[in-house]
Design a protein around this motif. Structure first.
Motif, PDB file in Angstrom:
ATOM      1  N   THR A 739      15.848  20.204  11.927  1.00 40.82           N
ATOM      2  CA  THR A 739      15.602  18.730  12.296  1.00 40.82           C
ATOM      3  C   THR A 739      15.809  18.501  13.699  1.00 40.82           C
ATOM      4  OG1 THR A 739      17.883  18.374  11.851  1.00 40.82           O
ATOM      5  CG2 THR A 739      16.273  17.927  10.095  1.00 40.82           C
ATOM      6  N   ALA A 740      16.943  19.040  14.234  1.00 43.62           N
ATOM      7  CA  ALA A 740      17.136  18.902  15.975  1.00 43.62           C
ATOM      8  C   ALA A 740      16.370  19.782  16.695  1.00 43.62           C
ATOM      9  CB  ALA A 740      18.772  18.953  15.734  1.00 43.62           C
ATOM     10  N   GLY A 741      16.239  20.891  16.138  1.00 44.23           N
ATOM     11  CA  GLY A 741      15.411  21.860  16.707  1.00 44.23           C
ATOM     12  C   GLY A 741      16.385  22.941  17.345  1.00 44.23           C
ATOM     13  N   LEU A 742      15.667  24.092  18.346  1.00 44.68           N
ATOM     14  CA  LEU A 742      16.565  24.964  18.725  1.00 44.68           C
ATOM     15  C   LEU A 742      16.116  25.342  20.101  1.00 44.68           C
ATOM     16  CD1 LEU A 742      18.547  27.081  17.273  1.00 44.68           C
ATOM     17  CD2 LEU A 742      16.541  28.476  16.857  1.00 44.68           C
ATOM     18  N   TRP A 743      16.059  24.267  21.037  1.00 43.16           N
ATOM     19  CA  TRP A 743      15.593  24.597  22.168  1.00 43.16           C
ATOM     20  C   TRP A 743      16.276  25.498  23.107  1.00 43.16           C
ATOM     21  CZ3 TRP A 743      10.943  22.200  23.999  1.00 43.16           C
ATOM     22  CH2 TRP A 743      10.855  22.444  25.180  1.00 43.16           C
ATOM     23  N   GLY A 744      17.544  25.345  23.191  1.00 41.50           N
ATOM     24  CA  GLY A 744      18.244  26.293  24.247  1.00 41.50           C
ATOM     25  C   GLY A 744      18.047  27.647  23.796  1.00 41.50           C
ATOM     26  N   PRO A 745      18.203  28.343  22.724  1.00 41.69           N
ATOM     27  CA  PRO A 745      18.154  29.731  22.496  1.00 41.69           C
ATOM     28  C   PRO A 745      16.517  30.248  22.427  1.00 41.69           C
ATOM     29  CG  PRO A 745      19.460  28.935  20.614  1.00 41.69           C
ATOM     30  CD  PRO A 745      18.944  27.665  21.478  1.00 41.69           C
ATOM     31  N   VAL A 746      15.615  29.262  22.081  1.00 44.92           N
ATOM     32  CA  VAL A 746      14.175  30.120  22.294  1.00 44.92           C
ATOM     33  C   VAL A 746      13.830  29.827  23.705  1.00 44.92           C
ATOM     34  CG1 VAL A 746      11.930  29.399  21.342  1.00 44.92           C
ATOM     35  CG2 VAL A 746      13.731  28.859  20.030  1.00 44.92           C
ATOM     36  N   HIS A 747      14.115  28.698  24.422  1.00 51.60           N
ATOM     37  CA  HIS A 747      13.966  28.807  25.918  1.00 51.60           C
ATOM     38  C   HIS A 747      14.419  29.958  26.842  1.00 51.60           C
ATOM     39  CE1 HIS A 747      14.258  27.015  30.048  1.00 51.60           C
ATOM     40  NE2 HIS A 747      15.342  27.856  30.250  1.00 51.60           N
ATOM     41  N   GLU A 748      15.557  30.529  26.222  1.00 47.97           N
ATOM     42  CA  GLU A 748      16.119  31.854  26.816  1.00 47.97           C
ATOM     43  C   GLU A 748      15.317  33.105  26.325  1.00 47.97           C
ATOM     44  OE1 GLU A 748      17.716  31.394  29.345  1.00 47.97           O
ATOM     45  OE2 GLU A 748      18.798  29.365  28.813  1.00 47.97           O
ATOM     46  N   LEU A 749      15.030  32.821  24.968  1.00 51.49           N
ATOM     47  CA  LEU A 749      14.010  34.190  24.499  1.00 51.49           C
ATOM     48  C   LEU A 749      12.798  34.084  25.242  1.00 51.49           C
ATOM     49  CD1 LEU A 749      15.114  33.647  20.703  1.00 51.49           C
ATOM     50  CD2 LEU A 749      15.248  35.579  22.154  1.00 51.49           C
ATOM     51  N   GLY A 750      12.321  32.794  25.359  1.00 50.14           N
ATOM     52  CA  GLY A 750      11.004  32.815  26.260  1.00 50.14           C
ATOM     53  C   GLY A 750      11.211  33.287  27.710  1.00 50.14           C
ATOM     54  N   HIS A 751      12.328  33.149  28.338  1.00 47.27           N
ATOM     55  CA  HIS A 751      12.759  33.794  29.663  1.00 47.27           C
ATOM     56  C   HIS A 751      12.324  35.027  29.786  1.00 47.27           C
ATOM     57  CE1 HIS A 751      13.819  30.900  32.599  1.00 47.27           C
ATOM     58  NE2 HIS A 751      14.760  30.189  32.003  1.00 47.27           N
TER      59      HIS A 751
END
Length: 888
Positions: A739-751
């Motif tokens: 619902t709220a998402g998972l921006w932070g962890p996926v952002h770092e996985l993207g890095h």
């Protein structure tokens, strides 16, 4: 012979030290790496010391009366036997010590009484009052001879002045080369016990040598030191008794320093460009003059510093480009080689002057896991002189030269800190201002190996005593510690000291309970096609305890390591601590049965190097507890529910094929079945691999580790990705994720998926990683981009574009969300396929430019080609790329 064995030999049969006789001894000062005490008074003053120089040995006693008194006959006989280069070596005794000859003869030692120094002798015994043959005596010891010398300098000091003793007292012309000095300090009489092991060397001894006069000479006519000389300098650790700073910045970091050692002198710069900079001409001329010590001799300059010759010639100083030779008065070189370390040591000890400079930060960057203070080539020369170049850099700047008054010095600060802890004194200036520097210098100093090196081992023992007296401070989120506090220094001391010990239990006040004594065997994957990888064991080592890990033969020497703990961020530079600065420990596997301890405890990992092909490796661990561990597709749900989740370790791991989450055990103990959560995480990782156009199975699983404190940001990328404990909820709560998402962890996985080939730093550093954030949210979590992050709401995007265009669409403003906008417009126009195909193409390319403009043009070209393969290029594509600053 090891120092401990030497000490036992020297005191063998000695019941006690009786100093109640008619003579008054003086205190000895020890500065050499090889010098250590045999006897100390009840007030911790050194009375007898030993050292070695070159191939020979030296025993120094603090009054010649010791050499004549039968009460010391057992010790003297032991000393002579140790000094002998061979059992049959001839012992010569100076005519002034006839009673020593008689004493040794009665004890059964053959001696040549009334002897003058001769090459035929193996040992020579003398008093400390004649310097006529000092050079010959030094050569005798350097060549392998043994020297027994005794005397006191307090009477000489009363006639010539205490400030002259170290430099001019006859005995010091000989003993100082081995790092032992007679001082003008008298020692009280008494009967002293024989210590069970080598006594600790005092931190500070009042020697009265006025080093401030040296500082004045070196800085004569110099009020400011401009170190902007074309290079980035390192920092110096000034740790010797006779070493001193010449330039300190506002944080008490030393950038220029000097020292006396033996009969010689040393000046150290923190970048070689400082040694020929016209900006420092006055200082350099002062330095060469001081190093020359009035001899007006020849200055030899290494070819790498030949510009210094022209600077010296302006003042008519005799110099030439030269290697180190015996006819030089001063030698100038860089610190990048230790090829001539022994010759340099002897050159300085016997009266030469050394001007040396260089930085160690680049070496440190190329030698991860190695301590510059111990292994950087220049420090193999400099450590002996009480000076070390550290692996940290500092911005070159102008600094005032040190003036009169009290300045930071590692030993001085440590002595004040020791007294503060021992006497529970109020923390006040100057110590209060020095604490942060002291903590960092302690950490550096403790990286110098102390094994069989009493000068360093002694200081380790002093620090251990401080910790045992004070106790290790409690630190947590609820009880943070300021970086400039006594507690921060103690935490740093505790961490670094524990890394020097096989068993750190001596530093822990309370032992952890519930440690399993039964061995546990686990199998780790020793094959690793990718970068260095951690293999989880599912075991945890409690704080202060020691685990014994047994490996098969094939694992020894194969590059494997044992790592305790996963919280790898170093918090040494944080202004406030919620945990100790460093809480992991890594050890090479050097034998089949390896003992390893960690002061702070931690999960146990086996670190497998890149390209390892060991296959399955069984290891057996004794002394650890089990930790909750669940891997999707492998762990039994019932075993998890009934047993595994209740394992006692405080940290747990949840794993899918390409990701391992490390979280507090308390956050998973309620979790009856992790499978749905991990199935979702598995889908996320599959999506990440799909967009990146890489195989579904990663060479090593990514790791996300949560910690009470990290080194920067809310989370940061790397191996492992580090995040705050507050991020645990968003990673373990499926409803929250969907619902709220998972921006932070996926952002770092993207890095971690970003590639230099198609990155345009600094513009896209915080932009292209978010392609994975958007992709995962939309394709896996079902959350559209405008809901996934506030910054991607349509009104925010539009306002940002207008602002960017209003400023003239400058490349300097094309960063983060603005840069991401370019990629989002391309994706919204043409879909995700061109991206995946493009990322795939880059992996097959062998030649890729390194500059941003060329890389940008290549990216635009390759993206156009990808799109045209299926649909043809449209004007929309070109206009969107123009947003990045006109590169189309």
């Amino acid at each position: 012979m090891k120092p401990s064995a030497t000490y036992e030999l020297l005191v063998d049969g000695v019941g006690q030290w009786d100093f109640t006789g008619s003579f008054v001894p003086c205190e000895l000062l020890l500065v050499g790496e090889d010098a250590y005490p045999v006897l100390m008074s009840s007030k911790k003053q050194v009375l007898i010391a030993v050292s070695q120089y070159g191939k020979g040995r030296m025993v120094v006693v603090s009054h010649e009366g010791i050499l004549k008194d039968s009460k010391f006959s057992q010790f003297l006989r032991n000393a002579v036997e140790w000094l002998k280069p061979s059992p049959e070596a001839l012992v010569g005794v100076h005519p002034h010590l006839d009673s020593l000859s008689q004493l040794l003869l009665r004890a059964g030692t053959a001696v040549q009484a009334g002897a003058e120094l001769s090459p035929s002798l193996g040992v020579y015994c003398m008093d400390a009052y004649g310097s006529a043959r000092a050079k010959d005596l030094v050569g005798f010891v350097a060549g392998g001879g043994g020297l027994l010398v005794g005397g006191q300098a307090w009477h000489w000091a009363s006639q010539h002045g205490k400030e002259k003793v170290l430099l001019e007292f006859p005995g010091n012309q000989v003993t100082s080369v081995a790092g032992i000095y007679f001082t003008g300090n008298a020692v009280e009489k008494g009967i002293f016990k024989v210590a069970k092991k080598i006594p600790k060397i005092p931190l500070i001894v009042p020697h009265q040598a006025n080093l401030s006069l040296d500082v004045e000479f070196l800085l004569r006519g110099v009020s400011e030191l401009d170190l902007v000389t074309g290079g980035v300098p390192s920092i110096l650790l000034v740790h010797g008794v006779l070493s001193f700073p010449l330039c300190l910045d506002s944080s008490h970091r030393c950038l220029l320093a000097a020292a006396r050692y033996g009969r010689g002198r040393v000046v150290v710069a923190t970048h070689e460009s400082q040694l020929f900079s016209p900006k420092l001409a006055r200082f350099l001329l002062n330095a060469v003059c001081w190093l020359d010590a009035g001899k007006k001799g020849l200055v030899g300059v290494d070819a790498s510093l030949k510009k210094l010759c022209s600077l010296l010639s302006q003042e008519e100083v005799k110099s030439q480009v030269s290697q180190l030779t015996g006819d030089l008065s001063v030698y100038c070189c860089s610190s990048y080689s230790d090829r001539d370390a022994e010759r340099v040591h002897a050159f300085v000890a016997e009266g030469g002057g050394l001007l040396i400079g260089g930085q160690a930060w680049y070496w440190a960057s190329q030698n991860h896991g190695k301590a510059a203070v111990a292994e950087y080539p220049g420090n193999k020369i400099l450590n002996r002189f009480g000076l070390s170049i550290l692996g940290q850099s500092v911005k070159a700047a102008k600094h005032p030269a040190v003036g009169s008054g009290e300045h930071y010095h590692f030993r001085k600060a440590l002595a004040l800190f020791n007294r503060h802890v021992e006497k529970h004194e109020e923390l006040k200036a100057p110590l209060k201002d020095w604490l942060q520097r002291l903590a960092q210098d302690c950490a550096a100093f403790l990286h110098i190996p102390a094994h069989d090196r009493p000068a360093y081992a002694s200081l380790h023992r002093i620090l251990t005593k401080v910790l045992q007296r004070s106790g290790i401070p409690h630190v947590s989120r609820q009880c943070p510690v300021k970086s400039n506090s006594k507690e921060a220094v103690l935490l740093c001391m505790a961490t670094e000291l524990s890394l020097t010990m096989t068993d750190s239990a001596a530093l822990v006040q309370k032992s952890a309970a519930g440690v399993c004594t039964l061995p546990v065997t686990v199998e780790i994957d020793g094959t690793n096609p990718g970068k260095t990888a951690w293999r989880s064991t599912g075991l945890y080592l409690p704080e202060g305890h020691t685990a014994v890990i047994t490996f098969p033969c094939l694992a020894v020497g194969a590059g494997l390591k044992v790592q305790i703990g996963c919280h790898t961020d170093d918090l040494s530079h944080a202004t406030e601590l919620k945990r100790a600065p460093v809480v992991i420990r890594t050890c090479d596997i050097a034998c089949q049965k390896q003992s390893v301890s960690c002061l702070w405890g931690g999960l146990i990992y086996i670190v497998v190097p890149a390209k390892s092909i060991l296959g399955k490796v069984p290891i057996t661990v004794e002394g650890a507890v089990r930790a909750p561990f669940f891997k999707l597709g492998e762990t039994c749900e019932n075993q998890w529910k009934d047993c595994i989740r209740h394992y006692p370790a405080p940290w747990a791991e949840l794993a899918v094929e390409n990701l391992i989450l490390t979280v507090p055990s308390d956050n998973i103990r309620h979790m009856k079945n992790p499978q749905p959560l991990l199935t979702l995480w598995n889908e996320i990782m599959v999506a990440i691999s799909k967009l990146a156009a890489i195989p579904t199975k990663f060479p090593r699983p990514e790791r996300i580790v949560t910690d009470v404190q990290i080194s920067c940001g809310w989370m940061h990328a790397g191996y492992p990705i580090m995040g705050h404990l507050d991020s645990v909820k968003e990673m373990l709560d499926m409803k929250h994720m969907q619902t709220a998402g998972l921006w932070g962890p996926v952002h770092e996985l993207g890095h971690n998926q970003q590639q230099q080939a198609w990155e345009f730093p600094p513009h896209t550093t915080e932009a292209t990683c978010n392609l994975w954030s958007v992709y995962v949210h939309e394709e896996v979590l079902g959350i559209p981009r405008h809901q996934a992050h506030q910054a991607l709401k349509s009104q925010c995007r539009e306002a940002r574009i207008r602002e960017y265009l209003k400023k003239g669409a400058q490349l300097k403003n094309w960063e983060m969300w603005t840069a991401l906008e370019t990629y989002l417009q391309l994706q919204e126009g043409f879909g995700w396929d061109p991206f995946t195909h493009l990322f795939s193409d880059y992996q097959k390319m062998s030649t890729i430019p390194k500059d941003n403009p060329s890389k940008m043009n290549l990216w635009a070209q390759k993206f156009s080609q990808q799109y045209s393969l299926t649909r043809g290029v449209s004007d929309g594509f070109h206009s969107s790329l123009c947003l990045s600053g006109g590169r189309c």
